[in-house]
Design a protein around this motif. Structure first.
Motif, PDB file in Angstrom:
ATOM      1  N   GLU A 102      -4.234   6.212  -8.458  1.00 29.39           N
ATOM      2  CA  GLU A 102      -3.924   4.933  -9.148  1.00 29.39           C
ATOM      3  C   GLU A 102      -2.959   5.131 -10.314  1.00 29.39           C
ATOM      4  O   GLU A 102      -2.295   4.197 -10.732  1.00 29.39           O
ATOM      5  CB  GLU A 102      -5.220   4.305  -9.694  1.00 29.39           C
ATOM      6  CG  GLU A 102      -6.170   3.811  -8.647  1.00 29.39           C
ATOM      7  CD  GLU A 102      -5.704   2.550  -7.938  1.00 29.39           C
ATOM      8  OE1 GLU A 102      -6.128   2.304  -6.809  1.00 29.39           O
ATOM      9  OE2 GLU A 102      -4.881   1.803  -8.516  1.00 29.39           O
ATOM     10  N   SER A 130      -0.080   4.302  -0.428  1.00 32.00           N
ATOM     11  CA  SER A 130      -0.745   5.420   0.272  1.00 32.00           C
ATOM     12  C   SER A 130      -0.267   5.455   1.725  1.00 32.00           C
ATOM     13  O   SER A 130       0.076   6.522   2.254  1.00 32.00           O
ATOM     14  CB  SER A 130      -2.262   5.256   0.230  1.00 32.00           C
ATOM     15  OG  SER A 130      -2.704   5.035  -1.076  1.00 32.00           O
ATOM     16  N   GLU A 131      -0.253   4.300   2.346  1.00 34.40           N
ATOM     17  CA  GLU A 131       0.192   4.215   3.755  1.00 34.40           C
ATOM     18  C   GLU A 131       1.654   4.619   3.878  1.00 34.40           C
ATOM     19  O   GLU A 131       2.027   5.344   4.805  1.00 34.40           O
ATOM     20  CB  GLU A 131       0.042   2.775   4.264  1.00 34.40           C
ATOM     21  CG  GLU A 131      -1.398   2.448   4.653  1.00 34.40           C
ATOM     22  CD  GLU A 131      -1.561   1.004   5.102  1.00 34.40           C
ATOM     23  OE1 GLU A 131      -2.729   0.585   5.245  1.00 34.40           O
ATOM     24  OE2 GLU A 131      -0.545   0.296   5.280  1.00 34.40           O
ATOM     25  N   ASN A 146       0.861  -1.193   0.000  1.00 28.14           N
ATOM     26  CA  ASN A 146       0.000   0.000   0.000  1.00 28.14           C
ATOM     27  C   ASN A 146       0.892   1.236   0.000  1.00 28.14           C
ATOM     28  O   ASN A 146       1.447   1.620   1.039  1.00 28.14           O
ATOM     29  CB  ASN A 146      -0.903  -0.023   1.230  1.00 28.14           C
ATOM     30  CG  ASN A 146      -1.990   1.031   1.131  1.00 28.14           C
ATOM     31  OD1 ASN A 146      -1.777   2.102   0.584  1.00 28.14           O
ATOM     32  ND2 ASN A 146      -3.153   0.722   1.663  1.00 28.14           N
ATOM     33  N   MET A 196      -2.392   0.554  -4.453  1.00 31.68           N
ATOM     34  CA  MET A 196      -1.466  -0.588  -4.332  1.00 31.68           C
ATOM     35  C   MET A 196      -0.450  -0.540  -5.466  1.00 31.68           C
ATOM     36  O   MET A 196      -0.767  -0.128  -6.589  1.00 31.68           O
ATOM     37  CB  MET A 196      -2.235  -1.908  -4.363  1.00 31.68           C
ATOM     38  CG  MET A 196      -3.344  -2.013  -3.329  1.00 31.68           C
ATOM     39  SD  MET A 196      -2.774  -1.755  -1.641  1.00 31.68           S
ATOM     40  CE  MET A 196      -2.127  -3.377  -1.262  1.00 31.68           C
ATOM     41  N   ASN A 202      -6.799   6.731  -0.972  1.00 30.19           N
ATOM     42  CA  ASN A 202      -6.546   5.611  -0.054  1.00 30.19           C
ATOM     43  C   ASN A 202      -6.293   4.327  -0.819  1.00 30.19           C
ATOM     44  O   ASN A 202      -6.805   4.140  -1.925  1.00 30.19           O
ATOM     45  CB  ASN A 202      -7.767   5.400   0.866  1.00 30.19           C
ATOM     46  CG  ASN A 202      -7.868   6.517   1.861  1.00 30.19           C
ATOM     47  OD1 ASN A 202      -6.861   7.078   2.294  1.00 30.19           O
ATOM     48  ND2 ASN A 202      -9.086   6.858   2.224  1.00 30.19           N
ATOM     49  N   ASN A 203      -5.483   3.471  -0.191  1.00 30.70           N
ATOM     50  CA  ASN A 203      -5.298   2.097  -0.686  1.00 30.70           C
ATOM     51  C   ASN A 203      -4.855   2.008  -2.144  1.00 30.70           C
ATOM     52  O   ASN A 203      -5.344   1.172  -2.901  1.00 30.70           O
ATOM     53  CB  ASN A 203      -6.574   1.260  -0.486  1.00 30.70           C
ATOM     54  CG  ASN A 203      -6.970   1.199   0.963  1.00 30.70           C
ATOM     55  OD1 ASN A 203      -6.125   0.996   1.851  1.00 30.70           O
ATOM     56  ND2 ASN A 203      -8.249   1.421   1.242  1.00 30.70           N
TER      57      ASN A 203
END
Lengths: 384, 117
Positions: A315, A250-251, A248, A280, A277-278
């Motif tokens: 994305e 974003s994290e 992830n 990948m 968020n999220n």
């Protein structure tokens, strides 16, 4: 490909192409010369035959009865009067170019010889023969073979010369690499000790003034740690084979923004983020962390006090924009090279940041765009 | 009628054809001055029939040593020929006949023609 290899290839290509041009010119000159020589020899033989033919005409002219036209296996002939009118011939001659003594037409050679006295009324005799194409083909093959051999020798020579040429460059690069290796080795332990102790000190309660000094120490130590990280990557990255995994981003981005929080505060920078968020991604975690750190670090380093940093992640891409000092347009193309720095010489750094970003984006096939305007700011966008 | 016409035609042809034979050839044969030799000498000097005819006309109308092409030995023996008494048209035809008769170019034999190179 290293810059050393690129320089060697450029040198070899330049040397080889310029030599090839020279060789081609020489070969053409030689070939034309030899071809003319062959034609000249043919013409000499034709002249000789033409003289013989005229003597034969004389014999025929002086005979009392039967008149046999003199003929030859290799040559054909035609006889013309003083008005260039064809009297007789043993072949069908094409239109004669009376302005020349001898000339080539297609694969045939023609020779014009005046006849005086005009035996059998002949004022001119035109002798024709087929050019010896075999000789010409042999000559062409010989020239080609010699050219190829010479070119091969030149290529080999240019490679060795090139190696000698870039030897000083290679020695400098080796020196630098050794320096980086030694530096990273020496840096590692003290930096780790500093950071560990700062972390321990942070847990102890202290007054605001001491806290401020501790924060500054921490920022400085982290800066050295980042530098060490970049140097390690540059030196060891060529040896290591990092494994990719889906994670992830974003994290990770949030985490790194938190890591640089102290730096933002020290320069009073405003952070504006639009992070989906999220999101990948499939890559090596450490490499992407390094990429993000370098981009954020640059946007801090080359920003003004109270400046702004905008971070966008979705994305499709990651973009980091600042309104700092920007990069001059003439430096934009070279800024991604190793050790090329921006104009802000008051800030530390070895000029490795964007070079590392470039290495990582190239490794994963990402598109790296850098747009910048001096005194207005820089935007770096990575599209996956 | 047919017989008369064909006889008349024959007479005309005979008269035309014999200008050279009657006026020139007879005399030259009598004096042993072969026309073949004369023609060949003109051929070797003038090449084309056009120029040969011009030179012969000049000689016949104004016979001088300078205009003559025969060997000097002949001239010493026979002297320069007398001026021709033929009219211009007759002389013209006679010379045409001579050139045509002795033109050796027609008699050239070529063994192989238009062989491949």
């Amino acid at each position: 490909m290293t810059s050393e290899q690129k320089s060697l290839i450029r040198f070899v290509l330049f040397y080889a192409i310029s030599t090839l041009i020279l060789l081609t010119a020489l070969a053409l000159f030689f070939y034309t010369n030899q071809k003319n020589q062959i034609l000249l020899n043919e013409q000499k033989k034709m002249q000789s035959y033409a003289t013989e033919f005229i003597w034969n005409l004389r014999d025929v002219h002086q005979q009392p009865n039967e008149y046999y036209y003199p003929q030859h296996d290799l040559y054909r002939s035609a006889v013309y009067d003083n008005f260039h009118k064809l009297i007789f011939s043993d072949f069908t001659p094409p239109l004669v170019d009376w302005s020349k003594e001898s000339y080539r037409e297609g694969d045939k050679l023609f020779l014009i010889k005046p006849v005086k006295p005009h035996f059998l009324g002949a004022a001119y005799v035109v002798v024709a023969t087929k050019t010896n194409s075999e000789l010409l083909i042999q000559l062409q093959q010989r020239v080609l073979v010699v050219m190829l051999v010479l070119f091969a020798i030149v290529l080999l020579l240019s490679y060795f010369l090139g190696k000698q040429f870039i030897k000083p460059m290679r020695q400098s690069i080796e020196l630098l690499d050794n320096f980086i290796k030694d530096t990273t080795h020496e840096l590692n332990t003290p930096v780790s000790i500093i950071l560990t102790n700062i972390e321990a000190a942070n847990s102890i309660e202290k007054d605001e003034k001491l806290n401020k000094y501790m924060r500054r120490l921490e920022i400085a130590a982290r800066t050295i740690s980042n530098l060490y990280d970049s140097l390690t990557f540059l030196k060891l990255n060529h040896d290591a084979d990092a494994t990719d995994k889906i994670f992830n981003i974003s994290e990770l981005l949030h985490e790194r923004l938190q890591y640089f929080e102290l730096h933002f505060q020290s320069r009073k920078l405003k952070i504006d983020s639009d992070i989906d968020n999220n999101v990948m991604i499939n890559a090596n975690f450490e490499n992407i962390r390094r990429l993000i750190d370098n981009l954020i670090s640059n946007s801090i380093k080359y920003n003004k006090r109270n400046g702004e940093i905008i971070i966008i992640l979705n994305e499709k891409f990651l973009a980091i924009k600042d309104n700092g000092i920007g990069i001059p347009s003439d430096k934009l193309s070279s800024i991604q090279e190793r050790f090329v720095r921006g104009e802000n010489s008051s800030e530390g750094g070895f000029g490795l940041g964007l070079h590392i970003v470039k290495i990582i984006t190239e490794k994963y096939g990402y598109k790296l765009e850098i747009k910048s305007e001096e005194s207005k700011g820089t935007m770096v966008k990575i599209t996956w | 009628m047919v017989k008369i016409v064909s006889t008349l035609i024959g007479l005309v042809i005979f008269t035309q054809a014999s200008t050279f034979t009657n006026k020139c050839f007879k005399c030259h044969e009598q004096q042993n001055i072969p026309f073949e030799m004369i023609y060949k000498r003109y051929l070797v000097k003038y090449s084309s029939n056009v120029d040969i005819k011009k030179a012969m006309l000049k000689m016949c109308k104004n016979p001088t040593i300078e205009n003559s092409e025969v060997p000097r030995g002949f001239l010493r023996r026979f002297g320069v020929k007398s001026s021709c008494s033929l009219k211009d048209k007759e002389l013209d035809n006679a010379i045409e006949e001579l050139i045509d008769y002795y033109d050796i170019k027609k008699d050239i034999k070529i063994k192989f023609f238009d062989r491949e190179f």
